[in-house]
Design a protein around this motif. Structure first.
Motif, PDB file in Angstrom:
ATOM      1  N   ALA A   1      13.923   3.862   7.562  1.00  0.00           N
ATOM      2  CA  ALA A   1      12.845   2.972   7.134  1.00  0.00           C
ATOM      3  C   ALA A   1      11.794   3.742   6.347  1.00  0.00           C
ATOM      4  O   ALA A   1      11.265   3.258   5.339  1.00  0.00           O
ATOM      5  N   LEU A   2      11.483   4.963   6.793  1.00  0.00           N
ATOM      6  CA  LEU A   2      10.507   5.790   6.088  1.00  0.00           C
ATOM      7  C   LEU A   2      11.012   6.164   4.694  1.00  0.00           C
ATOM      8  O   LEU A   2      10.250   6.161   3.712  1.00  0.00           O
ATOM      9  N   ILE A   3      12.298   6.496   4.599  1.00  0.00           N
ATOM     10  CA  ILE A   3      12.878   6.834   3.296  1.00  0.00           C
ATOM     11  C   ILE A   3      12.810   5.638   2.355  1.00  0.00           C
ATOM     12  O   ILE A   3      12.495   5.771   1.165  1.00  0.00           O
ATOM     13  N   GLU A   4      13.082   4.460   2.895  1.00  0.00           N
ATOM     14  CA  GLU A   4      13.007   3.239   2.086  1.00  0.00           C
ATOM     15  C   GLU A   4      11.575   2.986   1.615  1.00  0.00           C
ATOM     16  O   GLU A   4      11.335   2.661   0.444  1.00  0.00           O
ATOM     17  N   LEU A   5      10.615   3.170   2.517  1.00  0.00           N
ATOM     18  CA  LEU A   5       9.219   2.911   2.174  1.00  0.00           C
ATOM     19  C   LEU A   5       8.629   4.005   1.275  1.00  0.00           C
ATOM     20  O   LEU A   5       7.626   3.780   0.605  1.00  0.00           O
ATOM     21  N   SER A   6       9.259   5.178   1.257  1.00  0.00           N
ATOM     22  CA  SER A   6       8.770   6.253   0.379  1.00  0.00           C
ATOM     23  C   SER A   6       9.044   5.943  -1.090  1.00  0.00           C
ATOM     24  O   SER A   6       8.558   6.649  -1.980  1.00  0.00           O
ATOM     25  N   LYS A   7       9.823   4.894  -1.351  1.00  0.00           N
ATOM     26  CA  LYS A   7      10.105   4.466  -2.721  1.00  0.00           C
ATOM     27  C   LYS A   7       9.056   3.484  -3.237  1.00  0.00           C
ATOM     28  O   LYS A   7       9.120   3.067  -4.393  1.00  0.00           O
ATOM     29  N   GLU A   8       8.108   3.127  -2.366  1.00  0.00           N
ATOM     30  CA  GLU A   8       7.067   2.172  -2.754  1.00  0.00           C
ATOM     31  C   GLU A   8       6.164   2.773  -3.838  1.00  0.00           C
ATOM     32  O   GLU A   8       5.945   3.984  -3.896  1.00  0.00           O
ATOM     33  N   LYS A   9       5.623   1.903  -4.685  1.00  0.00           N
ATOM     34  CA  LYS A   9       4.718   2.353  -5.742  1.00  0.00           C
ATOM     35  C   LYS A   9       3.323   2.669  -5.200  1.00  0.00           C
ATOM     36  O   LYS A   9       2.575   3.424  -5.810  1.00  0.00           O
TER      37      LYS A   9
ATOM     38  N   THR B   1       1.264   4.648   0.817  1.00  0.00           N
ATOM     39  CA  THR B   1       2.516   4.415   1.529  1.00  0.00           C
ATOM     40  C   THR B   1       3.523   5.517   1.215  1.00  0.00           C
ATOM     41  O   THR B   1       4.206   6.031   2.103  1.00  0.00           O
ATOM     42  N   PHE B   2       3.606   5.890  -0.064  1.00  0.00           N
ATOM     43  CA  PHE B   2       4.522   6.948  -0.497  1.00  0.00           C
ATOM     44  C   PHE B   2       4.194   8.269   0.203  1.00  0.00           C
ATOM     45  O   PHE B   2       5.078   8.925   0.766  1.00  0.00           O
ATOM     46  N   VAL B   3       2.926   8.655   0.161  1.00  0.00           N
ATOM     47  CA  VAL B   3       2.514   9.934   0.744  1.00  0.00           C
ATOM     48  C   VAL B   3       2.716   9.946   2.250  1.00  0.00           C
ATOM     49  O   VAL B   3       3.249  10.915   2.815  1.00  0.00           O
ATOM     50  N   ASP B   4       2.295   8.874   2.926  1.00  0.00           N
ATOM     51  CA  ASP B   4       2.420   8.816   4.389  1.00  0.00           C
ATOM     52  C   ASP B   4       3.882   8.832   4.827  1.00  0.00           C
ATOM     53  O   ASP B   4       4.252   9.528   5.790  1.00  0.00           O
ATOM     54  N   ALA B   5       4.718   8.075   4.134  1.00  0.00           N
ATOM     55  CA  ALA B   5       6.137   8.013   4.490  1.00  0.00           C
ATOM     56  C   ALA B   5       6.805   9.367   4.288  1.00  0.00           C
ATOM     57  O   ALA B   5       7.564   9.843   5.151  1.00  0.00           O
ATOM     58  N   LYS B   6       6.531  10.011   3.158  1.00  0.00           N
ATOM     59  CA  LYS B   6       7.101  11.336   2.888  1.00  0.00           C
ATOM     60  C   LYS B   6       6.662  12.347   3.942  1.00  0.00           C
ATOM     61  O   LYS B   6       7.451  13.166   4.424  1.00  0.00           O
TER      62      LYS B   6
END
Length: 276
Positions: A184-192, A196-201
């Motif tokens: 789920a984090l990998i999927e959300l790391s694709k967000e613009k 969200t990108f920084v937190d997920a990564k």
């Protein structure tokens, strides 16, 4: 009669009475009572008022149980001392559940790996604590990495601020579904969205680091083995002898977890994680 009380941050006193009814121990929830001051003198006066309304005498109290806060158990101005001045038979007992909580808190906070692992667990819960991101976690596609069925989605839980023994549910929600969380984090790391990108990564990196995996395994061992003890100590049927036996058994179990074979299992990254 035994009086059991605890003061909360909202300045509300919870009063319970334990007594003998027809030869059998019984417990009654008396109620929540608002207090204007959390000082021992004010709380003691409230106890007197509650007992008076129940048409009970303070002199008949033979036991009292609180946490270890100074206003409750202080030797000079605590409620326990004030009660014993008028009811000498009212033996004070430090709540066993609270003692266990203090023991866990003191030991786990001292360990950097454990403390940081708990921080990551809370950060994961905070990250997914929105309808959109939780829905991604709930509906993430789980690939057939191996033939073993994945555990179903488990709702993430926040760490209890005061009860360390209750943190097992929050740790278990992460420990039992790390693959789902990572995907789920990998999927959300694709967000613009940058945040969200920084937190997920950042969370993906944190979850794949050895200290977190070690800390999560250690927390599983500690909390899974102390959870039953915590529940028993807070139950209605607790007695001193069984509590002592349960405590001893828990300590022996934790000591066995120090053996080499158990420790070596900590360092093994789950096979499914290696394939993500």
């Amino acid at each position: 009669m035994k009086q059991q009380m605890s003061a909360t941050r909202s300045k509300c006193l919870c009063v319970c009475a334990i007594y003998i009814n027809n030869g059998q121990p019984a417990e009654t929830f008396v109620g929540f009572h608002e207090v204007k001051s959390a000082k021992g003198k004010a709380l003691f006066q409230l106890v007197l008022d509650v007992l008076h309304k129940m048409e009970l005498r303070i002199e008949d109290v033979v036991g009292q149980c609180y946490d270890g806060a100074s206003n409750m158990s202080g030797k000079e101005k605590g409620v326990a001392t004030r009660v014993q001045e008028v009811a000498p038979k009212a033996i004070y007992v430090h709540c066993y559940g609270h003692l266990l909580n203090l023991a866990l808190q003191d030991r786990l906070q001292e360990n950097t790996v454990i403390r940081n692992a708990l921080g990551v667990v809370q950060s994961i819960q905070n990250f997914f604590n929105t309808p959109k991101q939780e829905n991604v976690l709930r509906s993430v596609h789980m690939p057939d990495i191996d033939p073993t069925p994945y555990n179903p989605y488990i709702k993430l839980k926040s760490l209890s601020e005061t009860s360390w023994s209750c943190r097992w549910e929050a740790v278990k929600a992460v420990e039992q579904q790390p693959e789902r969380i990572l995907l789920a984090l990998i999927e959300l790391s694709k967000e613009k969205d940058v945040k969200t990108f920084v937190d997920a990564k950042g969370l993906v990196k944190a979850m794949l680091e050895f200290p977190f995996i070690l800390g999560l395994h250690a927390l599983k061992v500690i909390f899974s083995n102390t959870n039953a003890l915590a529940r028993y100590l807070q139950g209605h049927d607790v007695d001193v002898m069984t509590a002592k036996t349960t405590c001893d058994a828990t300590l022996e179990t934790l000591k066995k977890c120090r053996e080499k074979i158990c420790f070596l299992s900590f360092g093994k990254k789950p096979e499914k994680l290696q394939q993500i």
